[in-house]
Scaffold this motif. Structure first.
Motif, PDB file in Angstrom:
ATOM      1  N   ALA A  16      79.903  18.427  13.714  1.00  0.00           N
ATOM      2  CA  ALA A  16      81.020  17.941  14.491  1.00  0.00           C
ATOM      3  C   ALA A  16      82.111  19.160  14.334  1.00  0.00           C
ATOM      4  N   ARG A  17      81.945  19.991  13.306  1.00  0.00           N
ATOM      5  CA  ARG A  17      82.796  21.156  13.382  1.00  0.00           C
ATOM      6  C   ARG A  17      82.234  22.491  13.914  1.00  0.00           C
ATOM      7  N   ARG A  18      80.812  22.420  14.111  1.00  0.00           N
ATOM      8  CA  ARG A  18      80.229  23.717  14.384  1.00  0.00           C
ATOM      9  C   ARG A  18      80.979  24.616  15.604  1.00  0.00           C
ATOM     10  N   SER A  19      81.388  23.851  16.684  1.00  0.00           N
ATOM     11  CA  SER A  19      82.096  24.777  17.921  1.00  0.00           C
ATOM     12  C   SER A  19      83.411  25.454  17.292  1.00  0.00           C
ATOM     13  N   GLU A  20      84.205  24.795  16.413  1.00  0.00           N
ATOM     14  CA  GLU A  20      85.400  25.266  15.911  1.00  0.00           C
ATOM     15  C   GLU A  20      84.865  26.457  14.979  1.00  0.00           C
ATOM     16  N   VAL A  21      84.107  26.442  14.193  1.00  0.00           N
ATOM     17  CA  VAL A  21      83.586  27.364  13.173  1.00  0.00           C
ATOM     18  C   VAL A  21      83.096  28.732  14.019  1.00  0.00           C
ATOM     19  N   ILE A  22      82.299  28.179  14.814  1.00  0.00           N
ATOM     20  CA  ILE A  22      81.504  29.339  15.818  1.00  0.00           C
ATOM     21  C   ILE A  22      82.840  30.407  16.387  1.00  0.00           C
ATOM     22  N   LYS A  23      83.839  29.536  16.705  1.00  0.00           N
ATOM     23  CA  LYS A  23      85.119  30.251  17.379  1.00  0.00           C
ATOM     24  C   LYS A  23      85.826  31.062  16.364  1.00  0.00           C
TER      25      LYS A  23
END
Length: 124
Positions: A16-23
């Motif tokens: 669930a946090r992958r998009s945030e981490v990638i950003k």
């Protein structure tokens, strides 16, 4: 001459946090790589990262050592190390592309990847 390194790794942490981490990775990489004079691109395919780094041997080696200690990913494996007379990504401090199955542009990414590293093929 420029040192070029291509490696792969696996993202860690909750999906669930992958998009945030990638950003976060993208923002910090663009700033820091500009200072280091490192260019390249990072491609995310589901939970797999494929990253192409280029710069001086010292800058790329130092950056890769820092990446190995970064807890946001694991299982780092160098795929290729090359020396080149010019950069492939001269204007990209670190571009990030999502190439998950079904993502718009994923087919274009695979064509670009094939062109950049020749016959080496990533099958995920």
């Amino acid at each position: 001459m420029y040192s070029q390194l291509i490696y792969t790794s696996m993202l860690t942490g909750p999906v669930a946090r992958r998009s945030e981490v990638i950003k976060q990775i993208s923002a910090s990489s663009q700033h820091r790589n500009r200072e280091r004079q490192v260019t390249g691109c990072m491609v995310v395919v589901n939970d797999r990262i494929i990253q192409f780094l280029e710069g001086t041997r010292e800058a790329v080696g130092s950056l890769y050592a820092k990446l190995q200690a970064d807890e946001r990913h694991e299982d780092l494996q160098i795929l290729m190390e090359l020396v080149a007379g010019e950069r492939v990504f001269p204007n990209w401090n670190m571009e990030v592309y999502r190439a998950d199955a079904g993502t718009p542009g994923s087919e274009e990414f695979h064509r670009l990847l094939d062109a950049v590293i020749g016959s080496f093929r990533f099958d995920f």
